[in-house]
Design an enzyme around this catalytic site. Structure first.
Site, short mmCIF file in Angstrom:
data_model
loop_
_atom_site.label_atom_id
_atom_site.label_comp_id
_atom_site.label_asym_id
_atom_site.label_seq_id
_atom_site.Cartn_x
_atom_site.Cartn_y
_atom_site.Cartn_z
N HIS A 27 0.95 -1.18 -0.01
CA HIS A 27 0.04 -0.02 0.14
C HIS A 27 0.86 1.22 0.07
O HIS A 27 1.21 1.76 1.12
CB HIS A 27 -1.10 -0.12 1.13
CG HIS A 27 -1.99 1.04 1.25
ND1 HIS A 27 -3.28 1.11 0.91
CD2 HIS A 27 -1.94 2.61 1.36
CE1 HIS A 27 -3.75 2.08 1.00
NE2 HIS A 27 -3.01 3.01 0.97
N HIS A 29 1.47 4.81 -2.67
CA HIS A 29 1.19 5.62 -4.01
C HIS A 29 2.43 5.98 -4.43
O HIS A 29 3.30 6.77 -3.84
CB HIS A 29 0.41 6.79 -3.74
CG HIS A 29 -0.99 6.10 -3.00
ND1 HIS A 29 -2.05 5.83 -3.76
CD2 HIS A 29 -1.33 5.85 -1.81
CE1 HIS A 29 -3.19 5.61 -2.86
NE2 HIS A 29 -2.69 5.38 -1.69
N HIS A 207 -9.59 0.97 -0.64
CA HIS A 207 -9.30 1.87 0.50
C HIS A 207 -10.86 1.90 1.10
O HIS A 207 -11.82 2.13 0.66
CB HIS A 207 -8.75 3.25 -0.03
CG HIS A 207 -7.63 3.47 -0.26
ND1 HIS A 207 -6.85 2.65 -1.52
CD2 HIS A 207 -6.62 4.22 0.02
CE1 HIS A 207 -5.60 3.18 -1.68
NE2 HIS A 207 -5.72 3.89 -0.60
N GLU A 210 -10.94 4.50 6.68
CA GLU A 210 -9.62 5.37 7.00
C GLU A 210 -10.59 6.78 7.76
O GLU A 210 -10.40 6.96 8.61
CB GLU A 210 -8.84 5.58 5.98
CG GLU A 210 -7.80 6.48 6.23
CD GLU A 210 -6.99 7.28 4.99
OE1 GLU A 210 -6.07 7.65 5.15
OE2 GLU A 210 -7.52 7.00 3.79
N ASP A 288 1.98 4.26 2.49
CA ASP A 288 1.34 5.10 1.94
C ASP A 288 1.66 6.10 1.11
O ASP A 288 1.73 5.91 -0.16
CB ASP A 288 0.23 5.74 2.97
CG ASP A 288 -1.15 6.21 2.51
OD1 ASP A 288 -1.26 5.78 1.36
OD2 ASP A 288 -1.82 6.86 3.08
N ASP A 289 1.89 7.58 1.52
CA ASP A 289 2.50 8.53 0.87
C ASP A 289 3.61 9.09 1.48
O ASP A 289 3.81 9.89 2.29
CB ASP A 289 1.48 9.79 0.80
CG ASP A 289 0.27 9.40 -0.09
OD1 ASP A 289 0.38 9.11 -1.22
OD2 ASP A 289 -0.72 9.30 0.57
#
Length: 347
Positions: A27, A29, A207, A210, A288-289
């Site tokens: 996971h 991006h 997703h 969250e 994630d990011d």
């Protein structure tokens, strides 16, 4: 040990082992893993005006402050991407980042709702192929891509599916994801697209849980039937949902620092992954990011170590992540052998 989301009170031996261990990530991006310098270089060559006057100011602007600022940074960064070649560079740099973290295998998201608005399929697929070829040639890691639909652009889903199917036929993509804003865009808006993707042989990820509570995860599980859930930490709001996820062992892609940065989990509290693991849920660890949250996959493991997770628990989370990938058994066996070699050499 007091609750913390920072790396403290870890033995040097444990920290060194976590940095050295071969890792898997499922996971992350690509756009959110791209550093400020790369976006600045792309902006300069495309003559894109940034909201800052120098690289130093851009780098400072790029550092996470709060959720609204994160949206500003993400929007400004993505606006830099004007040509297919920009994506080739992003993907090659992504390989470099993953290799530096000793992330041996990755399944990463691409923002396909954006891509399909700006580029023709063949030209962007050629660029993605070029980025992957360069990355594979220069860095010792493997990456598969999962383009995703942005929930807030539901009208893009048919176009995205068409694009992803073309990419799958070229060996560039393994699945279809659903990301973006949860609030106001429930999973049932995408039921038919996910059903079509399944019939096309695409692997499915969504997703959920969250920014929205357990009802978002229920919606994803019941209508989209994804093979994995991105984030999913709000499942703890509903004991019945926890039991369903436990029984079916649906992998949850957990990203602790992302949750702290976006205010999903309070900075002063331990991350709920501890309760999730103790409840028997299938948890994996991800970043994630990472460039936009000033983190890395190694830092995610260090964060959990600082909150009391043992080496054995952290290694099991890494094993979970490998088993949750969309690799076939022959491909997984290659990494299982590497993992066993690491544990023998580290013992």
């Amino acid at each position: 040990m007091p609750p913390t989301n920072t790396v403290t009170s870890i033995s040097p031996e444990l920290a060194a082992r976590l940095r050295a261990m071969p890792k898997v990530e499922i996971h992350v991006h690509v756009e959110g893993a791209t550093d400020a310098e790369t976006f600045y270089q792309i902006a300069q060559r495309n003559h894109v005006e940034l909201p800052t006057s120098s690289f130093a100011d851009w780098k400072s602007f790029f550092e996470f402050r709060d959720f609204s600022h994160f949206i500003q940074v993400y929007a400004a960064a993505v606006q830099c991407l004007q040509t297919p070649e920009d994506y080739a560079l992003l993907i090659e740099r992504f390989y470099k980042r993953q290799a530096e973290e000793n992330i041996r295998y990755t399944e990463a998201f691409l923002s396909a709702s954006f891509l399909t608005q700006k580029f023709q399929d063949d030209e962007i697929l050629d660029a993605i192929a070029a980025g992957r070829s360069a990355g594979e040639a220069n860095y010792h890691c493997e990456i598969n891509l999962i383009p995703d639909i942005a929930r807030e652009v539901p009208d893009s889903q048919d176009r995205v599916l068409e694009f992803v199917v073309k990419g799958k036929e070229r060996g560039l993509f393994v699945g279809l994801g659903l990301g973006g804003l949860e609030v106001g865009y429930p999973p049932d808006l995408f039921t038919e697209t996910f059903a079509q993707a399944r019939r096309q042989g695409l692997r499915l990820v969504a997703h959920a849980g969250e920014a929205v509570g357990a009802e978002s995860i229920w919606g994803a599980v019941n209508t989209l039937k994804p093979e994995r859930i991105g984030h999913g930490i709000r499942c703890l709001d509903d004991p019945n949902l926890v039991e369903v996820l436990r029984q079916h062992q649906i992998p949850l892609e957990v990203s602790p620092q992302s949750n702290y940065c976006l205010g999903v989990v309070k900075q002063s509290e331990p991350h709920p992954i501890r309760k999730m693991v103790d409840a028997g849920l299938y948890c994996t660890v991800n970043s994630d990011d990472p460039a936009m949250f000033s983190t890395s996959l190694t830092n995610e493991y260090l964060t959990l170590a600082a909150q009391g997770f043992s080496w054995e628990e952290l290694w099991q989370l890494n094993l979970n992540t490998l088993e949750a990938t969309f690799l076939n058994e022959v491909e997984k066996d290659k990494y299982r052998a590497e993992w066993q070699q690491f544990t023998r050499s580290a013992s």
